[in-house]
Write an enzyme that holds these catalytic residues in place. Structure first.
Site, PDB file in Angstrom:
ATOM      1  N   LEU A   1       0.829  -1.206   0.000  1.00 40.28           N
ATOM      2  CA  LEU A   1       0.000   0.000   0.000  1.00 40.28           C
ATOM      3  C   LEU A   1       0.866   1.259   0.000  1.00 40.28           C
ATOM      4  O   LEU A   1       0.746   2.110  -0.886  1.00 40.28           O
ATOM      5  CB  LEU A   1      -0.926  -0.007   1.222  1.00 40.28           C
ATOM      6  CG  LEU A   1      -1.765   1.248   1.468  1.00 40.28           C
ATOM      7  CD1 LEU A   1      -2.731   1.485   0.307  1.00 40.28           C
ATOM      8  CD2 LEU A   1      -2.533   1.134   2.782  1.00 40.28           C
TER       9      LEU A   1
ATOM     10  N   GLY B   1       2.104   7.767   2.678  1.00 41.50           N
ATOM     11  CA  GLY B   1       1.892   6.663   3.596  1.00 41.50           C
ATOM     12  C   GLY B   1       0.499   6.677   4.173  1.00 41.50           C
ATOM     13  O   GLY B   1      -0.419   6.034   3.669  1.00 41.50           O
TER      14      GLY B   1
ATOM     15  N   GLY C   1       6.538  -5.645   3.796  1.00 44.16           N
ATOM     16  CA  GLY C   1       7.121  -6.770   4.502  1.00 44.16           C
ATOM     17  C   GLY C   1       7.109  -8.043   3.682  1.00 44.16           C
ATOM     18  O   GLY C   1       6.095  -8.361   3.043  1.00 44.16           O
TER      19      GLY C   1
ATOM     20  N   ARG D   1      18.475  -8.665  42.216  1.00 38.44           N
ATOM     21  CA  ARG D   1      19.570  -7.698  42.340  1.00 38.44           C
ATOM     22  C   ARG D   1      19.502  -6.999  43.699  1.00 38.44           C
ATOM     23  O   ARG D   1      18.469  -6.417  44.060  1.00 38.44           O
ATOM     24  CB  ARG D   1      19.456  -6.653  41.226  1.00 38.44           C
ATOM     25  CG  ARG D   1      20.513  -5.561  41.256  1.00 38.44           C
ATOM     26  CD  ARG D   1      21.864  -6.083  40.843  1.00 38.44           C
ATOM     27  NE  ARG D   1      22.806  -5.004  40.562  1.00 38.44           N
ATOM     28  CZ  ARG D   1      24.048  -5.212  40.152  1.00 38.44           C
ATOM     29  NH1 ARG D   1      24.490  -6.448  39.971  1.00 38.44           N
ATOM     30  NH2 ARG D   1      24.848  -4.203  39.914  1.00 38.44           N
TER      31      ARG D   1
ATOM     32  N   ARG E   1       8.813   3.008  39.321  1.00 38.40           N
ATOM     33  CA  ARG E   1       9.248   2.962  37.924  1.00 38.40           C
ATOM     34  C   ARG E   1       8.629   1.796  37.161  1.00 38.40           C
ATOM     35  O   ARG E   1       8.328   1.920  35.971  1.00 38.40           O
ATOM     36  CB  ARG E   1      10.778   2.852  37.848  1.00 38.40           C
ATOM     37  CG  ARG E   1      11.518   4.045  38.386  1.00 38.40           C
ATOM     38  CD  ARG E   1      13.010   3.784  38.497  1.00 38.40           C
ATOM     39  NE  ARG E   1      13.660   3.740  37.198  1.00 38.40           N
ATOM     40  CZ  ARG E   1      14.948   3.441  37.011  1.00 38.40           C
ATOM     41  NH1 ARG E   1      15.710   3.137  38.064  1.00 38.40           N
ATOM     42  NH2 ARG E   1      15.465   3.442  35.811  1.00 38.40           N
TER      43      ARG E   1
ATOM     44  N   GLU F   1       0.926   0.870   9.908  1.00 42.64           N
ATOM     45  CA  GLU F   1      -0.547   0.878   9.915  1.00 42.64           C
ATOM     46  C   GLU F   1      -1.101   2.250  10.301  1.00 42.64           C
ATOM     47  O   GLU F   1      -2.230   2.362  10.778  1.00 42.64           O
ATOM     48  CB  GLU F   1      -1.109  -0.202  10.855  1.00 42.64           C
ATOM     49  CG  GLU F   1      -0.619  -1.602  10.571  1.00 42.64           C
ATOM     50  CD  GLU F   1      -1.142  -2.175   9.280  1.00 42.64           C
ATOM     51  OE1 GLU F   1      -2.017  -1.539   8.664  1.00 42.64           O
ATOM     52  OE2 GLU F   1      -0.673  -3.252   8.872  1.00 42.64           O
TER      53      GLU F   1
END
Length: 720
Positions: free
Chosen positions: A177, A183, A217, A352, A374, A470
């Protein structure tokens, strides 16, 4: 080789769980879901207040668990899918991915029969294979799901053989496309298909290099056929707009380009380099009349154009229906990437250890408030987005089935518009949330997060295109705001507002909602998700009114409708679309939590996740909440932030089990610091030693030992 048999359609339903006794349920869960290995992460797994296997069953459903388990057994046991640390050239990556595509097709894990048996196969496949390698998932998807399904949904019986052949790789199909100079603006594509009645052929032509199809792709090296979108022209110059054609581009025996076709590989990308994105242009390339996918329009042998649509805009929208499916899929794909990154970061954070209250005592970094703040809101977001993508996909499947059954009802039309509006906002929300969350996970893992072998860098690069393909995210959000502005106008005209998916039903009370004000008084009040939901309803209504006023103001200043809308995006329409989709995600997660069939243990932790997602998302809109008068004084902001911190702390001990719910096997995740047993240092040290050439001196060691002759060169004269 064992193939995956079609399975019945079944969503992840808590009702399934409630129909089985506790003893039977435990036995079935242990059969479906392997135990996690023993290790350092047991410290946190033993603190969880819920059964993670029960949660996994709830979120995935029995059929999903069985399917993904089979796919993961292939990926972890078949030698073709073994991974090493050796760096590959671009050509080697392309070749290896193509070999793995062939092997997966031999197992028959993804084809039309499976999709017909359960449309959820495509989500399970993307989740399972995407966690292993998105290049592999994309090559399978583009050929079978994008090419094959578009042929079936946009064509007729005369095209069925293409869909059958692509499933066995007799042909390899792609979707063309985008053009070099266009685009998102699909109407402006410039490739032409001119009908020649004397030969009953279309002449496909690229007018200049800027109209070259690109970013296609699997076209770079392997595609033999493409669904090409081109402007349909008659010999007399009459134009009928963009249509799709099945076009051979390479010889199926030699992979050489066909005469009149220039096709090639675009080269290395930032990520997903096993996927060969290509370009193609046509020089008077002739294709038979029957190549036109004719569900929305056809040309008779003598050159008469026929279409069941009286409105060209509706025909155009129907012809691009595959793109809505793509946006729905990307919502799920981005969410999958976020799950993988969180699996690595949360597991590592619970192992950790750094600093502590005494010199001899070091705490796992997850115990620190900053680390919780976080990571854990992104964990809540992963649950919200997982539920959102399932909610959208169910409606999308319903819409597609109704469309194939010939349903032309008003409800079907409304459902299509709502799916378009929601998916145009869910793709940006999921893509951006995953983008930011993956980066936070990378930084939260410190230096080890930067090491390629631990996988977060690849996740970051492979997720990045979800923000672009997309449809550009910011442009897509305009589609959502246009839908909402139309809905608001309907309410002002006296219509009752409701929609098939229910996402706009609350707007029927918009004139009362706008009068509401923040009423929570304590932090405990804030832990109820209803507080965030009420605030979001007000926020959407406020932004809807402000956006409509802004557009009208721009029109009143003499601007044309295009410019008026364009100049009303920042702080208005864009914010409206994001608030709307965040409200939808929050509302659907809240509805999910309220299901009486869910056990109290699961309902409690899901409600905490829901509350955290709502407050964390809402905080980004604090300025608008104050501007519109919903918040006043310092107390709302203080309560909002305090509740976020409290919920992060409450969910800290649940985090490992919550991420175990979504985590793939270690061989699929492929991250030493994200290993399920928590033996991160043992595995990371092993990765050091297994790194090719790590213990060898470099091949260029003699050159390095030849020391530089200091001052032996003159600095070149600068030319400014």
């Amino acid at each position: 080789m064992e193939s995956v048999k079609p399975v019945k359609t079944a969503a992840a339903s808590p009702a399934i769980m409630s129909q089985t006794s506790h003893r039977q349920r435990d036995s079935r869960l242990d059969e479906l879901i392997p135990d996690m290995p023993k290790g350092p992460l047991d410290l946190y797994r033993n603190r969880a207040s819920f059964d993670w296997k029960e949660m996994r069953f709830l979120m995935e459903g029995e059929d999903g668990l069985i399917y993904k388990g089979k796919v993961w057994s292939i990926l972890t046991q078949d030698p073709v899918f073994h991974r090493s640390q050796e760096s590959l050239t671009l050509a080697q990556e392309r070749e290896l991915t193509a070999r793995r595509v062939k092997r997966l097709m031999e197992y028959e894990v993804f084809n039309f029969n499976l999709l017909a048996g359960s449309p959820f196969i495509i989500q399970w496949f993307n989740d399972a294979v995407g966690m292993y390698d998105w290049s592999l998932a994309a090559k399978m998807n583009l050929n079978v799901a994008m090419f094959g399904s578009t042929v079936r949904s946009s064509g007729s019986e005369r095209h069925d053989h293409f869909a059958v052949q692509c499933e066995t790789l007799e042909i390899c199909g792609c979707f063309a496309l985008t053009e070099l100079s266009h685009g998102t603006n699909t109407r402006a594509m410039r490739t032409t298909a001119t009908y020649d009645p004397s030969t009953e052929e279309f002449i496909l032509h690229t007018p200049d290099f800027e109209a070259t199809k690109c970013w296609v792709g699997i076209l770079g090296k392997t595609a033999t056929h493409a669904i090409v979108y081109a402007q349909l022209l008659m010999q007399d110059g009459t134009r009928h707009g963009l249509h799709s054609f099945v076009v051979p581009v390479r010889d199926t025996n030699t992979l050489q380009a066909l005469p009149g076709v220039l096709v090639g590989d675009m080269g290395k990308k930032l990520g997903q380099n096993g996927l060969d994105n290509g370009f193609v242009s046509f020089n008077q390339h002739r294709i038979p009349r029957e190549a036109l996918l004719n569900r929305t329009g056809d040309v008779t042998p003598d050159g008469q154009y026929v279409t069941p649509y009286k409105d060209p805009s509706k025909r155009f929208g129907a012809s691009l229906g595959a793109l809505s499916g793509g946006r729905v899929g990307i919502t799920s794909m981005a969410t999958t990437n976020l799950k993988s990154a969180l699996t690595i970061a949360i597991r590592y954070s619970c192992v950790r250890r750094q600093f502590g209250p005494t010199p001899k005592e070091e705490l796992p970094v997850i115990e620190y408030q900053m680390q919780q703040w976080r990571l854990i809101p992104y964990l809540a977001a992963a649950y919200a987005l997982h539920n959102l993508s399932t909610y959208i996909y169910k409606s999308f499947v319903e819409s597609q089935i109704s469309r194939m059954m010939g349903d032309k009802s008003e409800r079907q039309a409304y459902l299509g518009r709502e799916i378009h509006a929601i998916s145009s906002a869910s793709k940006p929300l999921a893509g951006w949330t995953a983008r930011d969350g993956i980066q936070e996970c990378r930084e939260a893992c410190g230096g080890h997060g930067y090491l390629a072998v631990n996988g977060i860098g690849k996740l970051r690069d492979d997720n990045d295109p979800n923000c672009t393909y997309e449809g550009d995210n910011n442009v897509l959000l305009q589609q959502t705001s246009n839908y909402l502005l139309g809905v608001a106008q309907g309410k002002r005209d006296g219509q009752t507002l409701s929609s098939p998916m229910g996402s706009i039903d609350f707007l029927d009370d918009m004139f009362n909602i706008i009068k509401h004000r923040f009423s929570a008084r304590t932090e405990q009040d804030m832990l109820n998700p209803r507080v965030s939901l009420d605030a979001y309803k007000w926020l959407v209504v406020y932004l809807l009114q402000e956006s409509a006023h802004k557009v009208q103001s721009e029109l009143g200043n003499g601007k044309d409708p295009f410019t008026a809308r364009n100049d009303s995006q920042v702080y208005f329409c864009r914010s409206l679309s994001l608030a709307y989709i965040e409200h939808t995600a929050l509302q659907e997660l809240y509805n999910f939590c309220q299901n009486p069939d869910i056990s109290p243990e699961l309902a409690t932790v899901l409600t905490q996740l829901c509350a955290l997602y709502g407050l964390w998302s809402l905080e980004k809109h604090t300025a608008t909440l104050y501007q519109g008068g919903y918040f006043s004084g310092s107390e709302p902001a203080r309560l909002l932030r305090s509740a976020i911190i409290t919920l992060c702390g409450q969910l800290k001990d649940q985090a490992v089990s919550l991420i175990d719910v979504f985590a793939p096997p270690d061989g699929v995740l492929n991250s030493p610091i994200g290993s399920s047993d928590g033996k991160v240092y043992q595995r990371l040290y092993g990765a050091f030693l297994q790194n090719p050439g790590s213990l060898e001196r470099p091949s260029w060691w003699m050159e390095f030992m030849d020391k530089p002759k200091m001052g032996s060169r003159d600095i070149p004269e600068a030319k400014l």
